[in-house]
Design an enzyme around this catalytic site. Structure first.
Site, PDB file in Angstrom:
ATOM      1  N   SER A   1      13.643  21.831 -16.383  1.00 22.54           N
ATOM      2  CA  SER A   1      12.394  22.548 -16.560  1.00 22.54           C
ATOM      3  C   SER A   1      12.713  23.921 -17.138  1.00 22.54           C
ATOM      4  O   SER A   1      13.744  24.497 -16.837  1.00 22.54           O
ATOM      5  CB  SER A   1      11.688  22.692 -15.210  1.00 22.54           C
TER       6      SER A   1
ATOM      7  N   GLU B   1       8.987   8.386 -17.107  1.00 20.38           N
ATOM      8  CA  GLU B   1       7.619   8.915 -17.237  1.00 20.38           C
ATOM      9  C   GLU B   1       7.046   8.596 -18.619  1.00 20.38           C
ATOM     10  O   GLU B   1       5.896   8.180 -18.754  1.00 20.38           O
ATOM     11  CB  GLU B   1       7.609  10.426 -17.025  1.00 20.38           C
TER      12      GLU B   1
ATOM     13  N   LYS C   1      15.118  21.826 -11.330  1.00 25.71           N
ATOM     14  CA  LYS C   1      14.486  20.550 -11.665  1.00 25.71           C
ATOM     15  C   LYS C   1      15.342  19.632 -12.531  1.00 25.71           C
ATOM     16  O   LYS C   1      16.050  20.068 -13.420  1.00 25.71           O
ATOM     17  CB  LYS C   1      13.158  20.801 -12.412  1.00 25.71           C
TER      18      LYS C   1
ATOM     19  N   HIS D   1       0.831  -1.213   0.000  1.00 25.15           N
ATOM     20  CA  HIS D   1       0.000   0.000   0.000  1.00 25.15           C
ATOM     21  C   HIS D   1       0.866   1.265   0.000  1.00 25.15           C
ATOM     22  O   HIS D   1       0.442   2.306   0.483  1.00 25.15           O
ATOM     23  CB  HIS D   1      -0.949   0.043   1.200  1.00 25.15           C
TER      24      HIS D   1
END
Ligand code: ARG
Length: 494
Positions: free
Chosen positions: A291, A304, A297, A164
């Site tokens: 970014s 992804e 970043k 979980h």
């Protein structure tokens, strides 16, 4: 030599047609824009067909030789990028056949004897996919090898195992990586099953009913390597099914989807592990991007995108299933729509596997030959995270069970201990012995061994468990399975 009927599309079929195809319909129906990538398979299958026609005395030896000569020239033209693909000629098959006839005359027009584009295209796609599966298998091996190498260096690195996404029990990082090796091993198994059913010959089924020429289908199957593990030729046994069956493409997309689903799970974990809140791993900068607005970043674009591309591959599977749904026998033009999803599935899976193998395992340094730039692991961050979240609570319960307490009572007693520790914002192992003994008198000074992360790991000696000794056995088994020899590098954490 008579006129080449393929020279002008309005006459390609016969004198039956009284008006030319509109430009829009021509574009709508043509597949040459995407099926030209089948050219090698198309030529290979044509040569096998021609060789058999020659051997059976259906065409002359001279015609067969002319076909071979013409096909060699065509292959060279395509290879060199000089081949003039014509939309009017609809697809790869008619383009190659028309050029053959241009080059060698009537022999070219005899090639299509006893054959239809229906069994031709089914054969081409199977041949093409079979070779792509072999290339994918090699990449799957590379990825498994990369995971294995990283695992071998991190047997003793302890991370929190999650259920979980809550800290559950400590596990070896190598154990975690080996879970993915298991998944990719199953993917490889599935692909070899798919290959077996792909590697069967439709050619000889002609349009749908078979043909009146005395073809030797087994000879063609043998020359195309469509044989089973005993060398027996594999020939599709029903002509109607052979020209319309696309199960192999669907099965392939299903196996590819599952493999991408595995990649997406790994991607998701990498993304989580790379976040500032975890800081477990780093991937090389070339797999990340910055970014345009936030200078700090470094985004995990590759994992992804892989996660995202999984959707597209699963979509192709759905597309193919829907394409085949309710199609009457035998060949229907619908089937031309099988190619783009299939091609894109192969391309996506191939690129993804290649990138992941490199991102995890690194690339060999040209000077030293040693791999560099693979996954780098922050063992301290992992261990620190495992310290939080009471990862050894189960071990305390097991400790009490081994001293005679029923498991359910032990579970309850440990729940109280965890509650107390969390109210003091400390770990179970930080509670003084007297406090722990307050939860149960069976608790003695040896409890701290059970509460340690290492003790917890060592205790899980079941087959497939996370104890380092078990993990090493699994590593050795996988090394042998992957043909990497029986000993890996020493397990030094990096
Ligand atoms: N380009 C076609 C395809 O990919 C080849 C088969 C055409 N057959 C036909 N009967 N029109 O399906």
């Amino acid at each position: 030599m008579t006129a080449n009927p393929l020279d002008n599309k309005t006459q390609a079929w016969s004198a039956l047609f009284s008006e030319p195809m509109s430009a829009l319909v021509q574009r709508y129906t043509a597949s040459v824009g995407f099926d030209q990538r089948l050219w090698r398979a198309d030529i290979r299958a044509s040569l096998a067909h021609a060789e058999m026609l020659g051997a059976q005395g259906i065409i002359s030896a001279a015609d067969q030789a002319a076909i071979e000569r013409g096909m060699a020239a065509i292959a060279a033209e395509i290879e060199a990028g000089h081949f003039d693909w014509k939309l009017e000629l609809e697809d790869v098959h008619l383009n190659i056949e028309a050029r053959l006839t241009q080059l060698v005359g009537d022999a070219g027009k005899r090639l299509h004897t006893g054959r239809s584009r229906n069994d031709q295209v089914a054969t081409d796609v199977r041949l093409w996919l079979r070779d792509e599966i072999d290339a994918l298998q090699a990449l799957l091996l590379e990825l498994q090898g990369a995971l294995l190498e990283v695992a071998e260096r991190h047997v003793e690195v302890i991370m929190p195992g999650f259920t979980h996404l809550q800290v559950a029990q400590p596990v070896s990082f190598a154990h975690h990586l080996l879970a993915y090796v298991e998944m990719f091993a199953r993917d490889a198994e599935r692909l070899s099953e798919v290959r077996r059913r792909t590697n069967r010959l439709p050619l000889g089924s002609a349009a749908l009913a078979g043909t009146s020429y005395p073809l030797d289908r087994e000879r063609v199957a043998r020359s195309l390597g469509m044989v089973d593990q005993h060398g027996q030729p594999q020939v599709c046994q029903n002509s109607l099914d052979a020209v319309s069956d696309r199960d192999f493409a669907i099965e392939f997309c299903a196996a590819a989807s599952l493999c991408m689903v595995h990649i997406s799970r790994l991607s998701e974990e990498l993304i989580i592990w790379m976040s500032q809140n975890f800081g477990f791993v780093r991937i090389a900068d070339r797999f990340t991007t910055g970014s345009s607005i936030m200078p700090q970043k470094k985004n995990p674009d590759v994992p992804e995108l892989a996660r995202g591309k999984t959707g597209r591959v699963v979509g192709h599977l759905m597309g193919l299933l829907t394409l085949m749904k309710a199609q009457p026998l035998a060949y229907n033009k619908d089937n031309q729509e099988d190619k783009e999803p299939l091609f894109d599935t192969v391309d996506t899976l191939r690129d993804t596997l290649r990138i992941f193998a490199e991102m995890i395992g690194g690339q060999p340094d040209p000077a030293t030959g040693l791999k560099q730039g693979g996954l780098s692991v922050n063992a301290a961050a992992m261990e620190q995270a495992a310290q939080k979240g009471y990862a050894t609570a189960t071990d305390l319960a097991d400790y009490l069970v081994k001293k005679g307490l029923p498991f359910r009572d032990a579970h309850e007693c440990v729940a109280h201990a965890v509650k107390a520790a969390s109210s003091h914002a400390c770990d179970l192992a930080e509670l003084p012995l007297a406090v722990l003994q307050g939860f149960h008198p069976l608790i003695g000074p040896d409890v701290y061994e059970a509460l340690s992360l290492r003790g917890s790991l060592e205790a899980r000696q079941t087959v497939g468990g996370t104890a380092p000794a078990q993990v090493r056995l699994q590593l050795a088994r996988q090394r042998v399975r992957l043909g990497l020899g029986s000993t890996g590098p020493q397990n030094q954490p990096s």
